[in-house]
Write a protein that holds these residues in place. Structure first.
Motif, PDB file in Angstrom:
ATOM      1  N   LYS A   9       0.845  -1.187   0.000  1.00  0.00           N
ATOM      2  CA  LYS A   9       0.000   0.000   0.000  1.00  0.00           C
ATOM      3  C   LYS A   9       0.888   1.247   0.000  1.00  0.00           C
ATOM      4  N   CYS A  38      -7.586   6.831  -6.509  1.00  0.00           N
ATOM      5  CA  CYS A  38      -8.943   6.329  -6.251  1.00  0.00           C
ATOM      6  C   CYS A  38      -9.609   5.847  -7.536  1.00  0.00           C
ATOM      7  N   ILE A  43     -11.621   2.600  -6.562  1.00  0.00           N
ATOM      8  CA  ILE A  43     -12.299   3.020  -5.333  1.00  0.00           C
ATOM      9  C   ILE A  43     -13.498   3.871  -5.760  1.00  0.00           C
ATOM     10  N   LEU A  78      -8.716   6.349   3.346  1.00  0.00           N
ATOM     11  CA  LEU A  78      -9.223   5.041   2.905  1.00  0.00           C
ATOM     12  C   LEU A  78     -10.224   4.496   3.916  1.00  0.00           C
ATOM     13  N   ALA A  82     -14.027   3.537   3.028  1.00  0.00           N
ATOM     14  CA  ALA A  82     -14.299   2.092   3.006  1.00  0.00           C
ATOM     15  C   ALA A  82     -15.767   1.715   3.218  1.00  0.00           C
ATOM     16  N   ARG A  85     -17.869   2.529   0.207  1.00  0.00           N
ATOM     17  CA  ARG A  85     -17.564   1.746  -1.000  1.00  0.00           C
ATOM     18  C   ARG A  85     -18.074   0.313  -0.860  1.00  0.00           C
ATOM     19  N   VAL A  95     -12.473  -1.994   5.287  1.00  0.00           N
ATOM     20  CA  VAL A  95     -11.125  -1.400   5.256  1.00  0.00           C
ATOM     21  C   VAL A  95     -10.144  -2.382   4.618  1.00  0.00           C
ATOM     22  N   HIS A  97     -10.812  -4.729   2.414  1.00  0.00           N
ATOM     23  CA  HIS A  97     -11.109  -4.747   0.975  1.00  0.00           C
ATOM     24  C   HIS A  97     -10.503  -3.521   0.294  1.00  0.00           C
ATOM     25  N   MET A  98     -10.627  -2.383   0.988  1.00  0.00           N
ATOM     26  CA  MET A  98     -10.101  -1.120   0.469  1.00  0.00           C
ATOM     27  C   MET A  98      -8.590  -1.225   0.276  1.00  0.00           C
ATOM     28  N   TYR A  99      -7.893  -1.754   1.277  1.00  0.00           N
ATOM     29  CA  TYR A  99      -6.440  -1.910   1.194  1.00  0.00           C
ATOM     30  C   TYR A  99      -6.087  -2.857   0.056  1.00  0.00           C
TER      31      TYR A  99
END
Length: 175
Positions: A9, A38, A43, A78, A82, A85, A95, A97-99
């Motif tokens: 990340k 993003c 994202i 993020l 999260a 999203r 979070v 999934h976001m990472y």
């Protein structure tokens, strides 16, 4: 040592932070590149998260007077995005999934330096279809002949055809 998701990340953050800015250090990211990460990492999906949401979160996490965010503020952004999203997932799951979306990503250079071949460019650059004097400027293979393809070559010999004088210019000036 195993490459952690945190390291991936961070590497993505650095790549996007320096994107398009030759003076960037990679330690902070501007709003434009935050919007780009993003978008490129999906994202921004156009349904739950739009570019406006991303801009709002960017403004929220950065320091009041700052125009850039640090890696820590990026993580905070993020975390903010999260749950929006990934609706219906727990905060922790969202979070993660976001990472996952961001880890190890590179900036996409979509169409940065592609040669334009939009409507009719091929036709315009096809030398076999040239007519008139333009036709003479290319050989059979379509390669330009350069100066030799032009008929009116300028004569730089210095001789002037319409000049009726006796002797040279120097003779006239010095007498």
């Amino acid at each position: 040592p195993a490459v952690t998701a945190e390291m991936e990340k961070h590497s993505a953050f650095q790549k996007f932070a320096v994107h398009g800015d030759p003076h960037a250090t990679g330690r902070e990211m501007n709003g434009k590149n935050f919007a780009k990460i993003c978008k490129d990492c999906h994202i921004i999906d156009g349904k739950h998260i739009t570019s406006t949401d991303v801009d709002i979160v960017f403004s929220k996490v950065k320091a009041k007077t700052a125009r850039v965010i640090t890696f820590e503020e990026f993580n905070q952004a993020l975390i903010e995005l999260a749950p929006k999203r990934f609706k219906g997932k727990s905060q922790e799951e969202a979070v993660q999934h976001m990472y996952g979306l961001v880890a190890g990503q590179d900036p996409a250079n979509a169409g940065v330096t592609k040669i334009s071949k939009v409507g009719g460019v091929d036709r315009l650059t096809d030398t076999s279809k040239y007519t008139g004097s333009h036709k003479e400027r290319f050989d059979e293979s379509g390669k330009g002949k350069g100066l030799s393809g032009r008929e009116e070559m300028t004569d730089n010999s210095g001789y002037v055809s319409g000049y009726k004088g006796s002797g040279t210019y120097d003779d006239k000036v010095n007498n």
